[in-house]
Every structure is written in C-alpha cells, then in structure tokens.
Design an enzyme around this catalytic site. Structure first.
Site, PDB file in Angstrom:
ATOM      1  N   LEU A 122      53.459  22.027  45.810  1.00 31.90           N
ATOM      2  CA  LEU A 122      53.924  22.428  44.487  1.00 31.90           C
ATOM      3  C   LEU A 122      53.254  21.512  43.463  1.00 31.90           C
ATOM      4  O   LEU A 122      52.942  20.355  43.761  1.00 31.90           O
ATOM      5  CB  LEU A 122      55.444  22.266  44.394  1.00 31.90           C
ATOM      6  CG  LEU A 122      56.269  23.273  45.202  1.00 31.90           C
ATOM      7  CD1 LEU A 122      57.757  22.928  45.090  1.00 31.90           C
ATOM      8  CD2 LEU A 122      56.018  24.711  44.740  1.00 31.90           C
ATOM      9  N   ILE A 123      53.045  22.052  42.268  1.00 35.28           N
ATOM     10  CA  ILE A 123      52.446  21.253  41.201  1.00 35.28           C
ATOM     11  C   ILE A 123      53.588  20.580  40.424  1.00 35.28           C
ATOM     12  O   ILE A 123      54.539  21.258  40.017  1.00 35.28           O
ATOM     13  CB  ILE A 123      51.598  22.156  40.265  1.00 35.28           C
ATOM     14  CG1 ILE A 123      50.425  22.781  41.045  1.00 35.28           C
ATOM     15  CG2 ILE A 123      51.099  21.391  39.051  1.00 35.28           C
ATOM     16  CD1 ILE A 123      49.374  21.799  41.519  1.00 35.28           C
TER      17      ILE A 123
ATOM     18  N   HIS B 238      46.519  33.689  46.850  1.00 33.87           N
ATOM     19  CA  HIS B 238      47.295  33.808  48.094  1.00 33.87           C
ATOM     20  C   HIS B 238      46.700  34.958  48.911  1.00 33.87           C
ATOM     21  O   HIS B 238      46.412  36.024  48.361  1.00 33.87           O
ATOM     22  CB  HIS B 238      48.758  34.089  47.747  1.00 33.87           C
ATOM     23  CG  HIS B 238      49.625  34.119  48.960  1.00 33.87           C
ATOM     24  ND1 HIS B 238      50.040  32.964  49.598  1.00 33.87           N
ATOM     25  CD2 HIS B 238      50.131  35.143  49.675  1.00 33.87           C
ATOM     26  CE1 HIS B 238      50.758  33.291  50.655  1.00 33.87           C
ATOM     27  NE2 HIS B 238      50.835  34.609  50.724  1.00 33.87           N
TER      28      HIS B 238
ATOM     29  N   SER C 283      35.673  28.045  50.356  1.00 35.01           N
ATOM     30  CA  SER C 283      34.954  29.295  50.081  1.00 35.01           C
ATOM     31  C   SER C 283      35.352  29.885  48.718  1.00 35.01           C
ATOM     32  O   SER C 283      34.503  30.431  48.011  1.00 35.01           O
ATOM     33  CB  SER C 283      35.160  30.310  51.213  1.00 35.01           C
ATOM     34  OG  SER C 283      36.482  30.782  51.244  1.00 35.01           O
TER      35      SER C 283
HETATM   36  C1  GRF Z   1      42.551  31.023  51.063  1.00 36.58           C
HETATM   37  O1  GRF Z   1      42.860  31.943  52.053  1.00 36.58           O
HETATM   38  C2  GRF Z   1      43.558  31.107  49.961  1.00 36.58           C
HETATM   39  O2  GRF Z   1      44.115  32.367  49.808  1.00 36.58           O
HETATM   40  C3  GRF Z   1      44.614  30.138  50.401  1.00 36.58           C
HETATM   41  O3  GRF Z   1      43.912  29.100  51.041  1.00 36.58           O
HETATM   42  C4  GRF Z   1      42.684  29.596  51.556  1.00 36.58           C
HETATM   43  C5  GRF Z   1      41.591  28.708  51.073  1.00 36.58           C
HETATM   44  O4  GRF Z   1      40.369  29.032  51.667  1.00 36.58           O
HETATM   45  N1  GRF Z   1      45.434  29.729  49.296  1.00 36.58           N
HETATM   46  P1  GRF Z   1      39.023  28.374  51.134  1.00 36.58           P
HETATM   47  O5  GRF Z   1      39.190  26.879  51.257  1.00 36.58           O
HETATM   48  O6  GRF Z   1      38.843  28.783  49.728  1.00 36.58           O
HETATM   49  O7  GRF Z   1      37.929  28.867  52.014  1.00 36.58           O
END
Ligand code: GRF
Length: 196
Positions: free
Chosen positions: A93-94, A110, A18
C-alpha cells in the site's frame, strides 16, 4: 501537470520490469507525452532494477520498511519534480502522506479485470489461477487510480482477452502481459491528456 509529464515508476522485489519497459518505450517514441524521471525499487536485487539501468533510466533503491520511507519518497518527488507515480509490480500500500501529495495521481496495473480477482495477496500466478478456477471466459488487465486499499481505486482503463481452452496460469499470464504493455501507456496518455 507539466508536459512532458514526469513519471516515477515503482517496481516490486520480483518485478521483471516489463511494464516499466513498455512505459519507458512509449515515452521514448513519443506515444505518451512523458518522461521517466525515476524508477524506485524496494531492494537492490530486484530484476527490474537491472533492466532499468540497462535502459539508462535513473534508479534508486528505497526500502519500504524503513521508518522514513514516505519522507524520502516525498523529498525525491520534489527533487525530480514527479507528476505521476506508476506502480508496476509494486506490492505494498502507498502511505497516506504520499497519496495526499499525489491525489488521483498514483496509478497501478493489475493483471485481471477488477473488481474481481484483486485484493491483498492477489498478485502474480495466483491471480491467473483464480481466474481459471472460476471458469471465466475472459480475463484482461486493469489500470486504476490507487487509494488506501488494495486494488479498489477508480478504474481508468481495462483491456480484455479470452481465456482459451487448455490455458494454464502461465499461458494466460503471457496473454495478459501483452495487454498490460498496451494498457499502461494508453492509460497514462488518457490521464495526462485529460489535464491539458
Ligand atoms: C504485472 O503483472 C502487473 O500487473 C502486476 O505485477 C506484474 C509486474 O510485471 N502488478 P512486470 O515487472 O512489469 O514485468
């Protein structure tokens, strides 16, 4: 950085895509001066991969557990001419070789207000559950620059929302997800514009 900036989006094995979609739409409608140069998925069955294909985005699967992961990423970065790497659900981690090639140019999103509720293993439902258990009055999301530790790099942008009475991890996750879809494109716009 070139204009339009060329973005790589790294998704995770369980990413729904998303945030990837929100970034791709913001590129397509001109609200950020960027294009999605590549979506990188860790496995062929990541749901985000199917979503990327249906959006017509260029995709590749690279397993982060293979010994030549960094080398393949750096080759692809050259080939596609990446300016920025966006982590959207990517859980690892990258590697330092990649961070060294993209200083301050790897961004992560995040689903909480860092520096709280972050760190290794804090992803997905667990984050929202921890926010609820701590009795927080608000939550939100954070876009930050990525360094060699989980969720600790410099914060670029935070957006906030209330925690409502009766919220479950799922209802809070939904509210935060809507903010995320505003925050990632907005943070990208800030980062790209700050260099021009
Ligand atoms: C999101 O909640 C983002 O904050 C976290 O992983 C999730 C990814 O969701 N790092 P989507 O795949 O973008 O729907």
């Amino acid at each position: 950085m070139q204009l339009p900036a060329r973005l790589a989006i790294f998704v995770g094995p369980r990413s729904q895509g998303s945030n990837m979609r929100a970034i791709a739409e913001a590129c397509a409608n001109g609200s950020i001066p960027a294009v999605v140069a590549r979506v990188v998925a860790p496995t062929g069955n990541a749901p985000a991969l199917a979503a990327a294909r249906s959006l017509g985005l260029p995709v590749i699967v690279i397993d982060p557990d293979t010994a030549d992961f960094s080398e393949r990423i750096l080759e692809l970065a050259e080939e596609d001419s990446w300016d920025l790497i966006c982590l959207a659900g990517y859980l690892r981690l990258i590697p330092s070789e990649v961070l060294d090639r993209f200083p301050r140019r790897v961004l992560n999103i995040h689903p909480a207000l860092l520096p709280r509720f972050g760190g290794k293993g804090m992803y997905g439902r667990r984050v929202h559950q921890a926010v609820l258990e701590a009795g927080e009055a608000e939550s939100g999301c954070t876009v930050h620059r990525v360094d060699d530790r989980y969720d600790e790099g410099e914060i670029v942008l935070q957006l906030r929302c209330p925690v409502m009475p009766g919220d479950t991890a799922e209802s809070l996750a939904e509210r935060v997800a809507r903010l995320e879809h505003e925050a990632f494109p907005a943070a990208l716009r800030m980062v790209i514009e700050s260099e021009h």
